[in-house]
Design an enzyme around this catalytic site. Structure first.
Site, PDB file in Angstrom:
ATOM      1  N   ARG A   1     -21.489  10.908 -23.499  1.00  0.00           N
ATOM      2  CA  ARG A   1     -20.130  10.701 -23.002  1.00  0.00           C
ATOM      3  C   ARG A   1     -19.218  10.247 -24.146  1.00  0.00           C
ATOM      4  O   ARG A   1     -19.680   9.749 -25.168  1.00  0.00           O
ATOM      5  CB  ARG A   1     -20.096   9.626 -21.900  1.00  0.00           C
ATOM      6  CG  ARG A   1     -20.828  10.018 -20.620  1.00  0.00           C
ATOM      7  CD  ARG A   1     -20.039  11.092 -19.862  1.00  0.00           C
ATOM      8  NE  ARG A   1     -20.723  11.492 -18.640  1.00  0.00           N
ATOM      9  CZ  ARG A   1     -21.649  12.435 -18.559  1.00  0.00           C
ATOM     10  NH1 ARG A   1     -22.040  13.076 -19.651  1.00  0.00           N
ATOM     11  NH2 ARG A   1     -22.182  12.764 -17.396  1.00  0.00           N
TER      12      ARG A   1
ATOM     13  N   TYR B   1     -13.511  13.757  -5.777  1.00  0.00           N
ATOM     14  CA  TYR B   1     -12.725  12.905  -6.680  1.00  0.00           C
ATOM     15  C   TYR B   1     -11.954  13.780  -7.678  1.00  0.00           C
ATOM     16  O   TYR B   1     -10.733  13.654  -7.830  1.00  0.00           O
ATOM     17  CB  TYR B   1     -13.654  11.926  -7.427  1.00  0.00           C
ATOM     18  CG  TYR B   1     -12.956  11.209  -8.555  1.00  0.00           C
ATOM     19  CD1 TYR B   1     -11.974  10.260  -8.294  1.00  0.00           C
ATOM     20  CD2 TYR B   1     -13.260  11.493  -9.886  1.00  0.00           C
ATOM     21  CE1 TYR B   1     -11.318   9.608  -9.340  1.00  0.00           C
ATOM     22  CE2 TYR B   1     -12.617  10.844 -10.932  1.00  0.00           C
ATOM     23  CZ  TYR B   1     -11.648   9.902 -10.649  1.00  0.00           C
ATOM     24  OH  TYR B   1     -10.995   9.275 -11.671  1.00  0.00           O
TER      25      TYR B   1
ATOM     26  N   PHE C   1     -11.386  10.278 -20.467  1.00  0.00           N
ATOM     27  CA  PHE C   1     -12.821  10.528 -20.466  1.00  0.00           C
ATOM     28  C   PHE C   1     -13.471   9.203 -20.013  1.00  0.00           C
ATOM     29  O   PHE C   1     -13.171   8.771 -18.910  1.00  0.00           O
ATOM     30  CB  PHE C   1     -13.252  11.138 -21.803  1.00  0.00           C
ATOM     31  CG  PHE C   1     -12.948  12.636 -21.802  1.00  0.00           C
ATOM     32  CD1 PHE C   1     -11.646  13.101 -21.655  1.00  0.00           C
ATOM     33  CD2 PHE C   1     -13.959  13.566 -21.830  1.00  0.00           C
ATOM     34  CE1 PHE C   1     -11.367  14.474 -21.549  1.00  0.00           C
ATOM     35  CE2 PHE C   1     -13.702  14.944 -21.738  1.00  0.00           C
ATOM     36  CZ  PHE C   1     -12.400  15.390 -21.586  1.00  0.00           C
TER      37      PHE C   1
ATOM     38  N   ASN D   1      -6.262   8.433  -0.169  1.00  0.00           N
ATOM     39  CA  ASN D   1      -5.796   7.493  -1.207  1.00  0.00           C
ATOM     40  C   ASN D   1      -5.204   8.207  -2.412  1.00  0.00           C
ATOM     41  O   ASN D   1      -4.174   7.804  -2.945  1.00  0.00           O
ATOM     42  CB  ASN D   1      -6.964   6.633  -1.737  1.00  0.00           C
ATOM     43  CG  ASN D   1      -7.303   5.516  -0.795  1.00  0.00           C
ATOM     44  OD1 ASN D   1      -6.545   5.223   0.130  1.00  0.00           O
ATOM     45  ND2 ASN D   1      -8.441   4.892  -1.028  1.00  0.00           N
TER      46      ASN D   1
ATOM     47  N   ASP E   1       0.832  -1.191   0.000  1.00  0.00           N
ATOM     48  CA  ASP E   1       0.000   0.000   0.000  1.00  0.00           C
ATOM     49  C   ASP E   1       0.876   1.255   0.000  1.00  0.00           C
ATOM     50  O   ASP E   1       1.889   1.308   0.711  1.00  0.00           O
ATOM     51  CB  ASP E   1      -0.864  -0.032   1.271  1.00  0.00           C
ATOM     52  CG  ASP E   1      -2.030   0.918   1.173  1.00  0.00           C
ATOM     53  OD1 ASP E   1      -3.168   0.420   1.088  1.00  0.00           O
ATOM     54  OD2 ASP E   1      -1.806   2.146   1.191  1.00  0.00           O
TER      55      ASP E   1
HETATM   56  N1  UFG Z   1     -25.552   5.999 -16.306  1.00  0.00           N
HETATM   57  C1  UFG Z   1     -26.876   5.585 -16.299  1.00  0.00           C
HETATM   58  N2  UFG Z   1     -27.192   4.484 -15.558  1.00  0.00           N
HETATM   59  C2  UFG Z   1     -26.282   3.790 -14.826  1.00  0.00           C
HETATM   60  C3  UFG Z   1     -24.921   4.225 -14.853  1.00  0.00           C
HETATM   61  C4  UFG Z   1     -24.606   5.337 -15.600  1.00  0.00           C
HETATM   62  O1  UFG Z   1     -27.744   6.174 -16.937  1.00  0.00           O
HETATM   63  O2  UFG Z   1     -26.665   2.818 -14.158  1.00  0.00           O
HETATM   64  C5  UFG Z   1     -25.189   7.176 -17.113  1.00  0.00           C
HETATM   65  C6  UFG Z   1     -24.582   8.288 -16.300  1.00  0.00           C
HETATM   66  O3  UFG Z   1     -25.585   9.128 -15.768  1.00  0.00           O
HETATM   67  C7  UFG Z   1     -23.695   8.978 -17.325  1.00  0.00           C
HETATM   68  C8  UFG Z   1     -23.264   7.839 -18.259  1.00  0.00           C
HETATM   69  O4  UFG Z   1     -24.188   6.785 -18.012  1.00  0.00           O
HETATM   70  O5  UFG Z   1     -24.451   9.875 -18.066  1.00  0.00           O
HETATM   71  C9  UFG Z   1     -21.865   7.335 -17.970  1.00  0.00           C
HETATM   72  O6  UFG Z   1     -21.770   7.061 -16.588  1.00  0.00           O
HETATM   73  P1  UFG Z   1     -20.517   6.306 -15.937  1.00  0.00           P
HETATM   74  O7  UFG Z   1     -20.838   6.183 -14.477  1.00  0.00           O
HETATM   75  O8  UFG Z   1     -20.240   5.077 -16.710  1.00  0.00           O
HETATM   76  O9  UFG Z   1     -19.322   7.285 -16.172  1.00  0.00           O
HETATM   77  P2  UFG Z   1     -19.165   8.823 -15.755  1.00  0.00           P
HETATM   78  O10 UFG Z   1     -19.267   9.614 -17.019  1.00  0.00           O
HETATM   79  O11 UFG Z   1     -20.050   9.221 -14.655  1.00  0.00           O
HETATM   80  O12 UFG Z   1     -17.730   8.781 -15.099  1.00  0.00           O
HETATM   81  C10 UFG Z   1     -16.557   8.723 -15.829  1.00  0.00           C
HETATM   82  C11 UFG Z   1     -15.500   8.008 -15.025  1.00  0.00           C
HETATM   83  C12 UFG Z   1     -15.220   8.748 -13.732  1.00  0.00           C
HETATM   84  C13 UFG Z   1     -14.862  10.177 -14.051  1.00  0.00           C
HETATM   85  C14 UFG Z   1     -15.912  10.802 -14.917  1.00  0.00           C
HETATM   86  C15 UFG Z   1     -15.453  12.151 -15.404  1.00  0.00           C
HETATM   87  O13 UFG Z   1     -15.937   6.703 -14.723  1.00  0.00           O
HETATM   88  O14 UFG Z   1     -14.139   8.130 -13.080  1.00  0.00           O
HETATM   89  O15 UFG Z   1     -16.148  10.024 -16.082  1.00  0.00           O
HETATM   90  O16 UFG Z   1     -16.465  13.049 -15.220  1.00  0.00           O
HETATM   91  F1  UFG Z   1     -14.785  10.889 -12.908  1.00  0.00           F
END
Ligand code: UFG
Length: 324
Positions: A221, A141, A169, A92, A51
């Protein structure tokens, strides 16, 4: 080349270890296995369970080995959790990273590749997002990653530590040869969740909001294949070795896909019915997050291979079918 891969048993780290092994590097993986998996290190690297909080262990590790480069994939990554338990994120992601950097400085290791994130930009002021976009994280985060980027700028000036920060991304997909994939617990990422709904492991996928200002109302995204991310890391190492210049790069395909489009592609690839539940918006989700990766293309010579969602989802589906 001797490379220390911190977090090499995790999702992106393990794909990197495999890629480095294929390039003939000598790899040591340091991972506390809090979320990584020992079997993900494959045969390519030696795994040390440890760690970053353990300063004496780090000192000994650097005293006994001559690393050319350190890559740092180990961090806590759940945005929601970072809001309810910020201490975990600052410990962390920031304090432990400082332990690592200080051990590097003490032992004269001067090249560092850092896993950063689009979350450092916060709510986009414009899109696609280039490196000049203001950095205004909206959760602990994102703050934790931005703090490390700041620390790295200061360590470069003061101690000559050269670093490349790679802002991912939406990392997605899996090893095209089927040996590695995403295994988060709990899983929060869209593509594996949708595929679990397709495989029957989950009953449905909840769409977090259909009232965004986008064509179909769901969030957009930029999904980037994990192997393309790994290739960018390799090019970043080469840049550090060639001209010794620090750099910061946004990594994405530059293509946005909506949540609904992701579900449609998953239906196509799997041939399965996927039940949708219409949910509320998730706090902190921007409507659109798309990268402008022009700088990575021009300075690193990065050329993502998988810019269609179908191959990203196909590789993830192979993994989901065979390993989950
Ligand atoms: N989403 C849903 N349903 C779910 C999960 C996600 O509709 O059950 C949507 C979210 O609202 C978002 C998209 O799917 O619009 C993508 O979501 P993710 O959780 O897969 O990814 P994020 O865009 O939230 O997060 C990613 C990385 C993070 C980082 C972020 C940067 O996983 O580590 O991009 O903003 F912080």
């Amino acid at each position: 080349m001797n490379i220390l891969v911190v977090g090499g048993a995790g999702y992106i780290g393990s794909h990197m270890v495999k890629a480095l092994g294929e390039k003939g590097c000598n790899i040591t993986v340091l991972d506390n296995l809090s979320s990584g998996h020992a079997d993900a290190v494959l045969a390519a690297g030696q795994l040390i369970e440890g760690d970053l909080a353990n300063v004496a262990m780090l000192d000994q590790l650097f005293a006994e080995n001559n690393y050319d480069v350190v890559m740092h994939f180990a961090s806590s990554i759940m945005v929601g959790e970072s809001v309810t338990d910020p201490a975990k994120y600052y410990r962390n992601n920031v304090s432990n990273t400082q332990n690592l950097l200080d051990a590097m400085i003490k032992h004269g290791v001067k090249q560092f590749i850092f896993s950063s994130t689009a979350a450092i930009f916060g709510e986009p002021e414009y899109t696609p997002i280039d490196e000049k976009h203001p950095k205004a994280p909206i959760n602990p985060y994102g703050h934790s990653k931005q703090m490390v980027e700041q620390m790295l700028e200061d360590y470069d000036r003061a101690y000559g530590l050269k670093s490349v920060c790679l802002r991912y991304f939406n990392a997605a997909g899996a090893d095209p040869e089927g040996e590695l994939g995403e295994r988060h617990d709990p899983e929060t990422h869209l593509i594996p969740l949708v595929l679990q709904a397709a495989s029957g492991k989950r009953d449905a996928i909840t769409v977090f909001g259909r009232d965004y200002d986008t064509e179909d109302g769901t969030c957009i995204r930029d999904y980037i294949h994990v192997n393309d991310l790994c290739e960018a890391h390799w090019l970043a190492i080469k840049q550090l070795q060639n001209d010794g210049k620090s750099g910061r790069f946004n990594l994405g395909n530059g293509n946005g896909f909506s949540v609904q489009q992701v579900i449609d592609v998953c239906r196509d690839v799997t041939g399965k019915e996927i039940t949708i539940i219409e949910g509320a918006r998730r706090a902190g989700d921007p409507a659109v997050l798309v990268a402008d990766a022009t700088l990575a293309r021009s300075e690193l010579g990065w050329e993502p291979q998988y810019n269609d969602l179908k191959s990203i989802v196909s590789h993830a589906w192979e993994w989901e079918k065979n390993h989950c």
